[in-house]
Write a protein that holds these residues in place. Structure first.
Motif, PDB file in Angstrom:
ATOM      1  N   LYS A  23     -11.862  -5.066   5.930  1.00  0.00           N
ATOM      2  CA  LYS A  23     -11.926  -4.211   4.747  1.00  0.00           C
ATOM      3  C   LYS A  23     -11.322  -2.837   5.011  1.00  0.00           C
ATOM      4  N   VAL A  24     -11.366  -2.418   6.269  1.00  0.00           N
ATOM      5  CA  VAL A  24     -10.790  -1.121   6.647  1.00  0.00           C
ATOM      6  C   VAL A  24      -9.328  -1.261   7.045  1.00  0.00           C
ATOM      7  N   THR A  25      -9.030  -2.296   7.846  1.00  0.00           N
ATOM      8  CA  THR A  25      -7.684  -2.408   8.412  1.00  0.00           C
ATOM      9  C   THR A  25      -6.651  -2.948   7.430  1.00  0.00           C
ATOM     10  N   ASP A  26      -7.074  -3.777   6.480  1.00  0.00           N
ATOM     11  CA  ASP A  26      -6.102  -4.376   5.560  1.00  0.00           C
ATOM     12  C   ASP A  26      -5.361  -3.332   4.727  1.00  0.00           C
ATOM     13  N   PRO A  27      -6.033  -2.331   4.141  1.00  0.00           N
ATOM     14  CA  PRO A  27      -5.283  -1.297   3.415  1.00  0.00           C
ATOM     15  C   PRO A  27      -4.340  -0.510   4.323  1.00  0.00           C
ATOM     16  N   ILE A  28      -4.778  -0.261   5.558  1.00  0.00           N
ATOM     17  CA  ILE A  28      -3.913   0.451   6.509  1.00  0.00           C
ATOM     18  C   ILE A  28      -2.683  -0.387   6.818  1.00  0.00           C
ATOM     19  N   GLY A  29      -2.897  -1.692   7.022  1.00  0.00           N
ATOM     20  CA  GLY A  29      -1.776  -2.583   7.300  1.00  0.00           C
ATOM     21  C   GLY A  29      -0.772  -2.608   6.173  1.00  0.00           C
ATOM     22  N   ARG A  30      -1.254  -2.651   4.935  1.00  0.00           N
ATOM     23  CA  ARG A  30      -0.340  -2.649   3.783  1.00  0.00           C
ATOM     24  C   ARG A  30       0.450  -1.352   3.720  1.00  0.00           C
ATOM     25  N   GLY A  31      -0.214  -0.234   4.011  1.00  0.00           N
ATOM     26  CA  GLY A  31       0.476   1.051   3.983  1.00  0.00           C
ATOM     27  C   GLY A  31       1.548   1.156   5.047  1.00  0.00           C
ATOM     28  N   LEU A  32       1.260   0.671   6.252  1.00  0.00           N
ATOM     29  CA  LEU A  32       2.249   0.721   7.317  1.00  0.00           C
ATOM     30  C   LEU A  32       3.447  -0.176   7.019  1.00  0.00           C
ATOM     31  N   LEU A  33       3.182  -1.323   6.402  1.00  0.00           N
ATOM     32  CA  LEU A  33       4.298  -2.194   6.016  1.00  0.00           C
ATOM     33  C   LEU A  33       5.199  -1.507   5.007  1.00  0.00           C
ATOM     34  N   ARG A  34       4.608  -0.836   4.033  1.00  0.00           N
ATOM     35  CA  ARG A  34       5.412  -0.137   3.018  1.00  0.00           C
ATOM     36  C   ARG A  34       6.243   0.980   3.637  1.00  0.00           C
ATOM     37  N   SER A  35       5.779   1.520   4.753  1.00  0.00           N
ATOM     38  CA  SER A  35       6.530   2.598   5.412  1.00  0.00           C
ATOM     39  C   SER A  35       7.705   2.066   6.234  1.00  0.00           C
ATOM     40  N   GLY A  36       7.814   0.742   6.351  1.00  0.00           N
ATOM     41  CA  GLY A  36       8.930   0.147   7.075  1.00  0.00           C
ATOM     42  C   GLY A  36       8.624  -0.270   8.498  1.00  0.00           C
ATOM     43  N   LEU A  37       7.385  -0.073   8.948  1.00  0.00           N
ATOM     44  CA  LEU A  37       7.015  -0.487  10.298  1.00  0.00           C
ATOM     45  C   LEU A  37       6.746  -1.990  10.337  1.00  0.00           C
ATOM     46  N   THR A  38       6.777  -2.551  11.528  1.00  0.00           N
ATOM     47  CA  THR A  38       6.538  -3.988  11.697  1.00  0.00           C
ATOM     48  C   THR A  38       5.315  -4.208  12.592  1.00  0.00           C
ATOM     49  N   PRO A  39       4.654  -5.361  12.459  1.00  0.00           N
ATOM     50  CA  PRO A  39       3.516  -5.646  13.337  1.00  0.00           C
ATOM     51  C   PRO A  39       3.884  -5.616  14.820  1.00  0.00           C
ATOM     52  N   MET A  71      -5.461  -0.244  17.385  1.00  0.00           N
ATOM     53  CA  MET A  71      -4.192  -0.606  16.762  1.00  0.00           C
ATOM     54  C   MET A  71      -3.955  -2.105  16.837  1.00  0.00           C
ATOM     55  N   ASP A  72      -4.654  -2.771  17.773  1.00  0.00           N
ATOM     56  CA  ASP A  72      -4.530  -4.221  17.872  1.00  0.00           C
ATOM     57  C   ASP A  72      -5.075  -4.903  16.624  1.00  0.00           C
ATOM     58  N   LEU A  73      -5.991  -4.236  15.940  1.00  0.00           N
ATOM     59  CA  LEU A  73      -6.514  -4.777  14.687  1.00  0.00           C
ATOM     60  C   LEU A  73      -5.522  -4.566  13.546  1.00  0.00           C
ATOM     61  N   VAL A  74      -4.755  -3.490  13.637  1.00  0.00           N
ATOM     62  CA  VAL A  74      -3.841  -3.136  12.546  1.00  0.00           C
ATOM     63  C   VAL A  74      -2.648  -4.068  12.492  1.00  0.00           C
ATOM     64  N   ASP A  75      -2.123  -4.487  13.653  1.00  0.00           N
ATOM     65  CA  ASP A  75      -0.949  -5.368  13.611  1.00  0.00           C
ATOM     66  C   ASP A  75      -1.292  -6.706  12.958  1.00  0.00           C
ATOM     67  N   GLY A  76      -2.519  -7.190  13.205  1.00  0.00           N
ATOM     68  CA  GLY A  76      -2.939  -8.412  12.525  1.00  0.00           C
ATOM     69  C   GLY A  76      -3.060  -8.222  11.026  1.00  0.00           C
ATOM     70  N   ALA A  77      -3.564  -7.058  10.621  1.00  0.00           N
ATOM     71  CA  ALA A  77      -3.676  -6.754   9.191  1.00  0.00           C
ATOM     72  C   ALA A  77      -2.297  -6.677   8.544  1.00  0.00           C
ATOM     73  N   MET A  78      -1.322  -6.144   9.281  1.00  0.00           N
ATOM     74  CA  MET A  78       0.039  -6.066   8.758  1.00  0.00           C
ATOM     75  C   MET A  78       0.627  -7.463   8.566  1.00  0.00           C
ATOM     76  N   ALA A  79       0.367  -8.355   9.529  1.00  0.00           N
ATOM     77  CA  ALA A  79       0.878  -9.722   9.411  1.00  0.00           C
ATOM     78  C   ALA A  79       0.255 -10.418   8.206  1.00  0.00           C
ATOM     79  N   ARG A  80      -1.040 -10.193   7.994  1.00  0.00           N
ATOM     80  CA  ARG A  80      -1.694 -10.801   6.831  1.00  0.00           C
ATOM     81  C   ARG A  80      -1.133 -10.244   5.531  1.00  0.00           C
ATOM     82  N   ALA A  81      -0.906  -8.929   5.493  1.00  0.00           N
ATOM     83  CA  ALA A  81      -0.369  -8.312   4.286  1.00  0.00           C
ATOM     84  C   ALA A  81       1.043  -8.795   3.995  1.00  0.00           C
ATOM     85  N   ARG A  82       1.808  -9.048   5.042  1.00  0.00           N
ATOM     86  CA  ARG A  82       3.172  -9.556   4.882  1.00  0.00           C
ATOM     87  C   ARG A  82       3.175 -11.009   4.424  1.00  0.00           C
ATOM     88  N   GLY A  83       2.092 -11.701   4.705  1.00  0.00           N
ATOM     89  CA  GLY A  83       1.968 -13.085   4.274  1.00  0.00           C
ATOM     90  C   GLY A  83       2.334 -14.107   5.315  1.00  0.00           C
TER      91      GLY A  83
END
Length: 214
Positions: free
Chosen positions: A12-28, A65-77
């Motif tokens: 619930k905390v990391t998923d919004p962060i992951g979506r934001g980082l993806l929008r900024s152009g970063l990758t997991p 940050m290890d939690l965030v890269d997983g959230a980014m992968a989930r947000a990317r689909g």
């Protein structure tokens, strides 16, 4: 244990962060690498040199940050095979840096007993993960265990942080508890693999290699 209990709440905390980082152009993958470099730097520059409290703060930040890269992968689909291998490899490097640094610190202080505890934590932590990976590679699924990565990091870093605040024997208690839990977990993992192998041998749809028949 903690991995399964905390995953839903943490997401619930990391998923919004992951979506934001993806929008900024970063990758997991980039986040994985940056997090690992941060853990190594904090471990070598701070934990190993006796700055236990601030080392714990820095390392904890980058471990998360290890939690965030997983959230980014989930947000990317989707994730990638390379990303899975990179993440697992970086986890082993980061864990080795943390417990290697604490072991170096202990021996540097002339505390051989604590240094032995650190070495046991370092070795068992790597073996626990290796057994799981090898079991997965031969299609022998195994479940959770006593001291998985989350438990190891939390106990080790809490002990280091409290020691940095001057709490007596905090690091000693943490590392020896973790060393004992690590030994138990190695045995537990091997028993799980043996049980999975017995089940696989009784499955007529599997080849002798242990992989499902096609």
């Amino acid at each position: 244990m903690l991995n399964s209990l905390a995953r839903a709440s943490v997401s619930k905390v990391t998923d919004p962060i992951g979506r934001g980082l993806l929008r900024s152009g970063l990758t997991p993958d980039l986040i994985t690498i940056v997090g690992t470099i941060g853990v190594i730097a904090g471990s070598v520059a701070l934990l190993a040199t006796g700055h236990l409290f601030w080392g714990t703060m820095v390392v904890t930040f980058f471990v998360l940050m290890d939690l965030v890269d997983g959230a980014m992968a989930r947000a990317r689909g989707y994730g990638t095979d390379f990303g899975v291998v990179l993440d697992a490899s970086c986890d082993r490097i980061a864990d080795g840096a943390v417990f290697g640094a604490l072991t170096f610190y202990a021996f540097g202080q002339g505390d051989t007993v604590l240094g032995v505890a650190g070495l046991l934590c370092l070795v068992t932590g790597q073996v626990i993960s290796y057994v799981k990976a090898r079991a997965d590679s031969v299609d022998l699924p195994i479940g959770g265990a006593l001291a998985e990565r989350a438990e190891r990091n939390i106990l080790g870093l809490v002990g280091a942080g409290l020691a940095g605040l001057g709490v007596p024997y905090a690091l000693d208690v943490a590392l020896w508890l973790l060393a004992a839990a690590g030994i138990v977990t190695v045995v537990q993992r091997l028993v799980q693999v043996r049980q999975a192998a017995v089940r696989a041998a009784a499955d007529p749809t599997r080849h002798r290699t242990g992989r499902p028949a096609l």
